[in-house]
Design a protein around this motif. Structure first.
Motif, mmCIF file in Angstrom:
data_model
loop_
_atom_site.group_PDB
_atom_site.id
_atom_site.type_symbol
_atom_site.label_atom_id
_atom_site.label_comp_id
_atom_site.label_asym_id
_atom_site.label_seq_id
_atom_site.Cartn_x
_atom_site.Cartn_y
_atom_site.Cartn_z
ATOM 1 N N GLN A 59 44.170 26.296 -22.633
ATOM 2 C CA GLN A 59 43.009 26.487 -23.512
ATOM 3 C C GLN A 59 43.076 25.569 -24.726
ATOM 4 O O GLN A 59 42.067 24.958 -25.109
ATOM 5 C CB GLN A 59 42.930 27.953 -23.950
ATOM 6 N N LYS A 60 44.252 25.469 -25.345
ATOM 7 C CA LYS A 60 44.373 24.636 -26.544
ATOM 8 C C LYS A 60 44.167 23.159 -26.219
ATOM 9 O O LYS A 60 43.579 22.411 -27.003
ATOM 10 C CB LYS A 60 45.728 24.866 -27.214
ATOM 11 N N ALA A 61 44.675 22.737 -25.072
ATOM 12 C CA ALA A 61 44.476 21.348 -24.658
ATOM 13 C C ALA A 61 42.996 21.058 -24.439
ATOM 14 O O ALA A 61 42.492 19.990 -24.823
ATOM 15 C CB ALA A 61 45.275 21.075 -23.388
ATOM 16 N N LYS A 62 42.296 21.996 -23.850
ATOM 17 C CA LYS A 62 40.863 21.826 -23.607
ATOM 18 C C LYS A 62 40.101 21.717 -24.921
ATOM 19 O O LYS A 62 39.187 20.893 -25.068
ATOM 20 C CB LYS A 62 40.326 22.994 -22.777
ATOM 21 N N GLU A 63 40.484 22.542 -25.908
ATOM 22 C CA GLU A 63 39.846 22.485 -27.230
ATOM 23 C C GLU A 63 40.015 21.107 -27.863
ATOM 24 O O GLU A 63 39.120 20.612 -28.545
ATOM 25 C CB GLU A 63 40.449 23.550 -28.152
ATOM 26 N N LYS A 64 41.177 20.493 -27.647
ATOM 27 C CA LYS A 64 41.461 19.179 -28.243
ATOM 28 C C LYS A 64 40.968 18.016 -27.375
ATOM 29 O O LYS A 64 41.063 16.854 -27.782
ATOM 30 C CB LYS A 64 42.962 19.034 -28.491
ATOM 31 N N GLY A 65 40.488 18.327 -26.174
ATOM 32 C CA GLY A 65 39.984 17.277 -25.301
ATOM 33 C C GLY A 65 41.066 16.405 -24.695
ATOM 34 O O GLY A 65 40.848 15.224 -24.426
ATOM 35 N N VAL A 66 42.259 16.989 -24.478
ATOM 36 C CA VAL A 66 43.362 16.243 -23.878
ATOM 37 C C VAL A 66 43.910 17.040 -22.698
ATOM 38 O O VAL A 66 43.580 18.207 -22.506
ATOM 39 C CB VAL A 66 44.500 15.969 -24.894
ATOM 40 N N PRO A 68 46.803 19.128 -20.655
ATOM 41 C CA PRO A 68 47.882 20.010 -21.124
ATOM 42 C C PRO A 68 49.194 19.262 -21.363
ATOM 43 O O PRO A 68 49.889 19.530 -22.334
ATOM 44 C CB PRO A 68 48.003 21.045 -20.003
ATOM 45 N N LYS A 69 49.520 18.318 -20.477
ATOM 46 C CA LYS A 69 50.777 17.577 -20.648
ATOM 47 C C LYS A 69 50.748 16.728 -21.915
ATOM 48 O O LYS A 69 51.745 16.669 -22.673
ATOM 49 C CB LYS A 69 51.022 16.674 -19.431
ATOM 50 N N ALA A 70 49.616 16.085 -22.194
ATOM 51 C CA ALA A 70 49.508 15.288 -23.420
ATOM 52 C C ALA A 70 49.623 16.181 -24.651
ATOM 53 O O ALA A 70 50.241 15.805 -25.656
ATOM 54 C CB ALA A 70 48.182 14.528 -23.437
ATOM 55 N N TYR A 71 49.040 17.374 -24.573
ATOM 56 C CA TYR A 71 49.103 18.308 -25.703
ATOM 57 C C TYR A 71 50.548 18.722 -25.977
ATOM 58 O O TYR A 71 51.022 18.671 -27.115
ATOM 59 C CB TYR A 71 48.241 19.531 -25.412
ATOM 60 N N VAL A 72 51.270 19.137 -24.920
ATOM 61 C CA VAL A 72 52.638 19.602 -25.161
ATOM 62 C C VAL A 72 53.558 18.446 -25.539
ATOM 63 O O VAL A 72 54.497 18.641 -26.311
ATOM 64 C CB VAL A 72 53.202 20.381 -23.954
ATOM 65 N N ASP A 73 53.306 17.248 -25.025
ATOM 66 C CA ASP A 73 54.131 16.094 -25.405
ATOM 67 C C ASP A 73 54.119 15.892 -26.916
ATOM 68 O O ASP A 73 55.158 15.606 -27.534
ATOM 69 C CB ASP A 73 53.624 14.820 -24.722
ATOM 70 N N GLU A 74 52.956 16.031 -27.514
ATOM 71 C CA GLU A 74 52.823 15.829 -28.965
ATOM 72 C C GLU A 74 53.576 16.905 -29.738
ATOM 73 O O GLU A 74 54.302 16.610 -30.699
ATOM 74 C CB GLU A 74 51.340 15.845 -29.349
ATOM 75 N N ILE A 75 53.431 18.158 -29.331
ATOM 76 C CA ILE A 75 54.092 19.252 -30.041
ATOM 77 C C ILE A 75 55.608 19.186 -29.852
ATOM 78 O O ILE A 75 56.375 19.441 -30.790
ATOM 79 C CB ILE A 75 53.552 20.616 -29.569
ATOM 80 N N VAL A 76 56.045 18.833 -28.659
ATOM 81 C CA VAL A 76 57.485 18.743 -28.392
ATOM 82 C C VAL A 76 58.140 17.709 -29.302
ATOM 83 O O VAL A 76 59.259 17.920 -29.795
ATOM 84 C CB VAL A 76 57.735 18.410 -26.908
ATOM 85 N N GLN A 77 57.458 16.607 -29.562
ATOM 86 C CA GLN A 77 58.004 15.599 -30.474
ATOM 87 C C GLN A 77 58.245 16.184 -31.864
ATOM 88 O O GLN A 77 59.232 15.855 -32.528
ATOM 89 C CB GLN A 77 57.057 14.404 -30.566
ATOM 90 N N ILE A 78 57.344 17.059 -32.292
ATOM 91 C CA ILE A 78 57.495 17.684 -33.612
ATOM 92 C C ILE A 78 58.700 18.622 -33.618
ATOM 93 O O ILE A 78 59.504 18.635 -34.558
ATOM 94 C CB ILE A 78 56.209 18.434 -34.005
ATOM 95 N N PHE A 79 58.844 19.424 -32.546
ATOM 96 C CA PHE A 79 60.009 20.312 -32.450
ATOM 97 C C PHE A 79 61.303 19.504 -32.471
ATOM 98 O O PHE A 79 62.246 19.843 -33.191
ATOM 99 C CB PHE A 79 59.930 21.144 -31.166
#
Length: 650
Positions: A59-66, A68-79
């Motif tokens: 759902q969050k990836a859809k909201e951002k227009g990306v 799911p893998k692209a969405y988690v890749d970005e967050i994982v870098q922050i972690f």
């Protein structure tokens, strides 16, 4: 001689948003244990990572227009950036999107199915999307919401695979009550009473209503549901049923799984059941800790109480933050976080305690002996007491470490720091320095202080890995001087040790000024634009009623004159109201969203003619009106302040 293996894990974090200080405790705690075990000579494997599948990610990836893998890749870098900032020394970072993990999960699912533990059925029940958990009606909180996050649940009905749990109920109950698998023990009793005694329900282990997950190999319209996917990471990282790694025989069973209390059910019940079904050994120890809370509430982005660990680390240093959260949190209990508590802890323990001890000692060696001590010694009063405190540290710390009591380990270390500072006052080196006849005694006192600093700094290096090398440089300690085995020796530093004055390790902080500046920084870093309110779909209207039926509801204006929390509940507030008719008491499930002091003096809308009821044993005569928000929070409806108490609302 080969080293004894030691395997420690954090839970894998769900990357649905940026990490906050509440994420740090488990990882910092496990890192400190891993570092300590390495010092003791263990062959340590420390695992952490991210749990990257599920409906919420999709759902969050859809909201951002990306994707799911692209969405988690970005967050994982922050972690991963945060763990670098916090000096986390993990040996492996696992992502549930990794190919080898997918291979393991698909094998486990198929094996459980072939053994008859997984079957196909249909799920109808209550589902919490943020927690990705199904709940029975009896498990919901008093507001009919998720018992974990207290957000609204939705009706869910779909074809699903289920795992049989009842075959493992007796074995899991014995595991929790008759062994030391889960600590603290009160948590084990709580789980047995709440989930096993009422009857273990079969577990939903697949979904068809979303696609972002690991496909079930023999029925690809299904994806593996969160817990079989997430929990399997502890063995997929070792190479269980995959071709990437070959460490399973060496490191399994795990020595320590550490988790927060909100996911202990899954690690204490579901994970052992999975392992039992697979005929695999169980982990040795599950350590359950509380939450870092903010004004009594769990750290949560949706509650607006996130504290940025990057900002805090930049301002005070990662070691100070590591020390604070580990020192404040007792195993099993919550720990309250505030900027003021943190700054006071830095001042008292680190600036006035350890930092002051190091700077005073090094400065006196430099002042009175030009930086290098003479080799002669003259024992005197208080020496034995200080040496005994330092030499007794190792045994105490090892016992506490075995029970995952990190806050008490730090307390023991800093008792020795306090004893050393007291030793300075008792021996008064500045007075000894006045007479050359006391020169050897003065050198002895200062050597004893340097040795005590060395002996506390060795175990502290597991907790504060950036600071201790700075201390070793100042006190003239070599790498050989700070090995763990030297904790049984008082007198390891060279007799003619040379010190080197350095920077102040922990400058004392002006509390009031610092809090003002920190608040300004937080405000400056806050988003400048107000984000759009989330889309809100109103609930369907209830069945129509006639005007005379509505007229039976007596709504009145009342004023809150006193308010307090109900002792046996985390969700209930007890309000004393002035209703214009002699007053009354009402109990309301709004504690997750309001502090008692916020409501005192406010006027509210009261359903005044409800029959009295008891909630957690407290009588409630009426109900206050509130509304559900799109983000799952609740807001009390406050009427116009000019309306008189007792006024009828129509």
């Amino acid at each position: 001689m080969s080293k004894k293996p030691f395997y420690i894990t954090t839970p894998i974090y769900y990357p649905s948003g940026n990490p906050h200080i509440g994420h740090c405790y488990t990882t910092v705690a496990c890192d400190s244990i891993a570092r300590y075990r390495r010092m003791q000579g263990y062959d340590v494997k420390f695992l952490t990572g991210t749990d990257e599948h599920g409906l919420k990610i999709e759902q969050k990836a859809k909201e951002k227009g990306v994707t799911p893998k692209a969405y988690v890749d970005e967050i994982v870098q922050i972690f991963q950036s945060l763990w670098k900032t916090m000096h986390i020394s993990y040996d492996q970072y696992i992502r549930t999107t990794d190919d080898y993990h997918i291979e393991t999960v698909q094998h486990i699912f198929r094996t459980l199915y072939d053994k008859g533990y997984i079957y196909k059925g249909e799920y109808t029940g209550k589902y919490c999307t943020p927690c990705e958990s199904f709940w029975t009606p009896s498990q919901l909180d008093e507001n009919g919401c998720c018992p974990e996050c207290h957000r609204p649940v939705t009706e869910a009905k779909e074809e699903a695979y289920f795992m049989k749990m009842s075959p493992f109920a007796d074995r899991i109950e014995k595991l929790l009550l008759e062994t030391d698998y889960l600590q603290p023990k009160t948590r084990a009793v709580e789980l047995v009473n709440n989930f096993i005694k009422p009857g273990l329900e079969d577990l939903c282990v697949s979904r068809t209503s979303f696609t972002w997950g690991i496909p079930v190999t023999f029925d690809e319209k299904h994806v593996v549901y969160v817990w079989i996917d997430a929990l399997s990471n502890y063995i997929s990282a070792l190479g269980y049923q995959n071709h990437a790694f070959h460490d399973f025989e060496k490191f399994w069973p795990a020595d320590v799984h550490m988790v927060a209390k909100d996911i202990m059910r899954f690690h204490a019940i579901i994970w052992p059941a999975m392992l039992m079904a697979l005929d695999l050994p169980l982990p040795k120890h599950l350590a359950v800790h509380g939450w870092i809370t903010f004004n009594g509430q769990k750290m949560s982005k949706s509650m607006g109480n996130v504290v940025d660990p990057f900002l805090l680390s930049e301002r005070y240093g990662a070691d100070a933050i590591r020390y604070h959260i580990l020192r404040e949190m007792a195993l099993g209990a919550d720990s309250s976080f505030s900027n003021e508590i943190m700054i006071n802890r830095i001042n008292s323990d680190l600036a006035n305690g350890l930092g002051n001890l190091v700077s005073r000692t090094v400065a006196m060696v430099d002042k009175y002996f030009g930086g290098t001590l003479p080799t002669e010694r003259q024992p005197g009063a208080f020496d034995d007491e200080l040496q005994a405190a330092a030499l007794g540290l190792k045994e105490k710390l090892e016992s506490l470490l075995d029970n995952t009591q990190l806050n008490l380990m730090l307390a023991e270390i800093f008792q020795v720091v306090s004893r050393a500072n007291k030793y300075i006052d008792e021996t008064a080196p500045w007075i000894l320095a006045r007479d050359d006849a006391n020169r050897i005694r003065l050198a002895t006192v200062l050597y004893n202080l340097l040795e005590t600093i060395r002996m506390v700094s060795v175990p502290l290096s597991a907790f504060m890995p950036e600071t201790m090398p700075k201390i070793w440089a100042q006190i003239g300690a070599s790498e050989a001087d700070v090995q763990y085995e030297t904790l049984t020796q008082f007198g390891k530093l060279p007799a003619d040790v040379t010190v080197q004055k350095g920077e102040i390790l922990f400058p004392r902080i002006d509390v009031d000024k610092e809090i003002d500046e920190l608040n300004q920084l937080i405000l400056a870093s806050a988003p400048k634009e107000t984000p759009e309110a989330p889309a809100y779909t109103p609930e369907p209207l209830a069945e129509e009623i006639a005007i005379d039926t509505f007229g039976q509801v007596d709504l009145r204006v009342a004023k809150v004159i006193a308010c307090e929390k109900v002792k046996k509940s985390k969700k209930l507030l007890k309000l004393q109201l002035d209703d214009g008719m002699g007053g009354r008491q009402v109990v309301s499930g709004i504690a997750p969203w309001y502090q008692p002091e916020e409501l005192i003096g406010k006027k509210i809308m009261l359903v005044a003619n409800l029959k009295p009821a008891k909630l957690c044993g407290v009588e409630s005569c009426g109900m206050i009106c509130a509304a559900d928000m799109p983000d799952g929070t609740v807001r009390v409806i406050f009427p116009d302040t000019e309306l008189p108490v007792g006024a009828k609302i129509r």
